[in-house]
Design a protein around this motif. Structure first.
Motif, PDB file in Angstrom:
ATOM      1  N   LEU A 271       0.906  -1.338  -0.052  1.00  0.00           N
ATOM      2  CA  LEU A 271       0.034  -0.093   0.077  1.00  0.00           C
ATOM      3  C   LEU A 271       0.953   1.205   0.107  1.00  0.00           C
ATOM      4  N   TRP A 280      -5.001   6.403   4.514  1.00  0.00           N
ATOM      5  CA  TRP A 280      -4.493   5.133   4.978  1.00  0.00           C
ATOM      6  C   TRP A 280      -5.711   4.244   5.808  1.00  0.00           C
ATOM      7  N   VAL A 284      -6.373   0.497   4.497  1.00  0.00           N
ATOM      8  CA  VAL A 284      -5.992  -0.628   5.325  1.00  0.00           C
ATOM      9  C   VAL A 284      -7.072  -1.475   5.582  1.00  0.00           C
ATOM     10  N   ARG A 291       1.129  -4.377   3.021  1.00  0.00           N
ATOM     11  CA  ARG A 291       2.321  -3.701   3.922  1.00  0.00           C
ATOM     12  C   ARG A 291       2.163  -2.129   3.336  1.00  0.00           C
ATOM     13  N   GLN A 292       2.292  -1.498   4.645  1.00  0.00           N
ATOM     14  CA  GLN A 292       2.074   0.038   4.355  1.00  0.00           C
ATOM     15  C   GLN A 292       3.608   0.786   4.150  1.00  0.00           C
ATOM     16  N   ASN A 365       3.938   8.559  10.720  1.00  0.00           N
ATOM     17  CA  ASN A 365       4.262   7.490   9.678  1.00  0.00           C
ATOM     18  C   ASN A 365       5.276   6.639   9.952  1.00  0.00           C
ATOM     19  N   ARG A 368       5.702   3.080   8.644  1.00  0.00           N
ATOM     20  CA  ARG A 368       5.624   2.925   7.191  1.00  0.00           C
ATOM     21  C   ARG A 368       6.881   3.262   6.564  1.00  0.00           C
TER      22      ARG A 368
END
Ligand SMILES: [Zn+2]
Length: 439
Positions: A271, A280, A284, A291-292, A365, A368
Motif C-alpha cells: 500500500l 491510510w 488498510v 504492507r504500508q 508514519n 511505514r
C-alpha cells in the motif's frame, strides 16, 4: 442494385481522374475518394437495409412494445442519419399506440437506430475524441479527420450523456478480467506484488452557472483516486484506475468495491500513499494484509523543505543534511532522525514551524518507513505509478489553461478517461447505447 452504385462511383472517379490535362497526385486522389465515397456508402447502406429487412419495411401491423396491442401502420417516416460512412436516409413504417400514446418503428430496434441524427458509431468515436481534446475545437478536429461534420454542442452533449452511464461498476474491470490479469504475471519463482497507490490531485472547478448568470468564482477541489497494478517479475500489469472529485467516505466505498473483485490470497500487497490519514484508513480497511509504505518521494519532499529553510537552498550544508537524513530513513532509523530534528537549532520561526511539522509527520508514519526492506522484498517505494496515472488521467485533460470544470462534467471526464485507461470503454459505451435504445 449495389453493383449499379459501384458502377456509378467508378464512373465518377474515372471522369474526374482522366479529365484532360489533369495529373492528380496521391493526396488529390485520396481527397477525391473521401469526397465521392460518402455518396456511394450512403446509397449502399440504404439498399442493404431495404434488401435485408424487406419484411419489416412492408409491415402493416405491429404489436405495441408497451402493451402488446396490435397497431396499424400510420405512415412511412423518413429518418435522416449520419454514420461514419456519411449521410443516408431510411424510410420505414411508423406505428402509434393510442392506449399508450406511444409512437414506434420496429425497425429502429432491430437496427439500433439512435434518436440523434449522428448514429452510435459516430457518438462513440466523438466521445472518445472529447476525452482527449477540449470541447471547443474538438468537433472541428473530428470533422477534419473523419469527414463527418459534428458540432461542439453535439460532442459536449453526447459526452455528458455517456458520462452519466459510466458508473464505477463498469469502469473498473470485472472480477473475471482482474483474475485473468493476475494470472498473466504469476510465475513459480515470484509471488507478484499487488500495488495499491492512492493520491489526491487538485482540479480547477466552478459552480454551474444558470443561463444569463455570470460564472461563479472558481475553486480547486481534490480528485481522490487510486491506481492498482501488479508488479510481476519483469513487468507491470495495470488493474484499475479510479479518480473522482469526491469526499473521503465515497473514496472508501469505491476502493472497497474494487477490493472485493480482487482475490487477495495468492498475492503480496503493497500500500502506497503520502501522509494523509484518511487515505491510510481506507486502504488498510480494504487490504488488511497490505504492507504500508510511505511514498518515498512525498517523504523526501518534506525533508528537502526543512533542509532549504534551515540551511538555505542548494547550500553544501543543506545537501549534506538532506542526503544523510534520507539515507538514515532508508535504513529505517526514524527515531534517530526525529532525535536529530528535536535538537536542531531553528534558524527562524518559519524553519521552527516546519521542523515541528516534520517531526509530527515522521512520528505519524513511523511504521511505514522501511525502504531498504521494501527494496529487498521487491516492493515499490515511490508511487511513480500513481503520479504518472494522475498526470495521464487528470492533468493532461483537466488542467488545461483556462479550463474550469463543473464538478459533474469533471467527474464524467474522469470516469470516461479511467474507462479508456482500464480498457473498459467499450463496455461503458454499450451500457449507454442500450440505455437509449427504443423499447
Ligand atoms: Zn400500447
Amino acid at each position: 442494385m449495389i453493383h449499379d452504385e459501384v458502377d456509378k462511383w467508378v464512373d465518377q472517379l474515372i471522369e474526374e481522374v482522366f479529365e484532360d490535362g489533369k495529373q492528380p497526385t496521391i493526396m488529390e486522389l485520396s481527397q477525391l475518394f473521401s469526397e465521392t465515397k460518402q455518396k456511394f456508402f450512403g446509397a449502399c447502406f440504404q439498399t442493404l437495409i431495404e434488401q435485408k429487412y424487406a419484411g419489416l419495411l412492408d409491415q402493416g401491423y405491429a404489436p405495441c412494445p408497451q402493451c402488446g396491442k396490435m397497431c396499424k401502420k400510420r405512415r412511412d417516416h423518413s429518418k435522416e442519419m449520419v454514420t461514419m460512412q456519411g449521410p443516408s436516409a431510411l424510410k420505414r413504417p411508423w406505428f402509434y399506440c393510442v392506449n399508450c400514446s406511444y409512437g414506434f418503428s420496429p425497425l429502429d430496434k432491430v437496427l439500433e437506430i439512435s434518436r440523434k441524427k449522428h448514429q452510435f458509431d459516430v457518438q462513440k468515436k466523438a466521445t472518445r475524441t472529447a476525452a482527449e481534446v477540449p470541447f471547443s475545437g474538438g468537433s472541428e478536429l473530428f470533422s477534419e479527420l473523419t469527414d463527418q461534420g459534428v458540432s461542439d454542442h453535439f460532442m459536449h452533449g453526447t459526452f455528458e450523456q455517456v458520462g452519466e452511464y459510466a458508473c464505477i461498476e463498469d469502469v473498473i474491470p470485472s472480477q473475471q478480467e482482474i483474475t485473468k490479469r493476475c494470472e498473466e504475471v504469476k510465475d513459480s519463482s515470484w509471488r507478484p506484488v499487488l500495488v495499491v497507490a492512492s493520491d489526491g490531485a487538485h482540479v480547477p472547478t466552478r459552480a454551474k452557472a444558470k443561463r444569463d448568470e455570470k460564472r461563479g468564482k472558481g475553486q480547486w477541489q481534490e480528485a481522490k483516486g487510486f491506481r492498482i497494478y501488479l508488479l510481476g517479475k519483469d513487468r507491470i500489469v495495470h488493474i484499475a484506475s479510479w479518480h473522482q472529485i469526491q469526499n473521503e467516505e465515497q473514496f472508501g466505498q469505491d476502493l472497497s468495491l474494487v477490493a472485493s473483485r480482487i482475490s487477495q490470497d495468492d498475492l503480496r500487497i503493497g500500500l502506497l500513499g503520502d501522509g494523509a490519514d484518511w487515505l491510510w484508513k481506507h486502504m488498510v480497511a480494504c487490504f488488511p494484509e497490505g504492507r504500508q509504505i510511505l511514498d518515498y518521494f512525498h517523504c523526501a519532499e518534506h525533508i528537502h523543505k526543512v533542509g532549504k529553510l534551515q540551511y538555505g537552498e542548494k547550500t553544501q550544508k543543506c545537501l549534506e543534511w538532506v542526503e544523510s537524513t534520507l539515507t538514515r530513513l532508508f535504513y529505517s532509523e526514524v527515531d534517530n532522525v526525529i532525535w536529530g530534528l528535536q535538537r536542531m537549532n531553528p534558524r527562524d520561526s518559519i524553519a521552527k514551524e516546519e521542523i515541528r511539522k516534520l517531526i509530527g509527520y515522521l512520528e505519524n508514519n513511523r511504521e511505514r518507513i522501511h525502504y531498504r526492506g521494501d527494496r529487498i522484498g521487491g516492493y515499490p517505494i515511490g508511487s511513480g505509478g500513481i503520479e504518472s496515472a494522475n498526470k495521464f488521467i487528470c492533468h493532461t485533460r483537466m488542467k488545461r489553461s483556462g479550463a474550469w470544470w463543473v464538478k459533474e462534467t469533471g467527474n464524467a471526464m474522469l470516469r470516461i478517461r479511467c474507462a479508456i485507461y482500464n480498457g473498459t470503454y467499450n463496455k461503458v459505451f454499450e451500457k449507454y447505447k442500450n440505455g437509449l435504445l427504443p423499447l
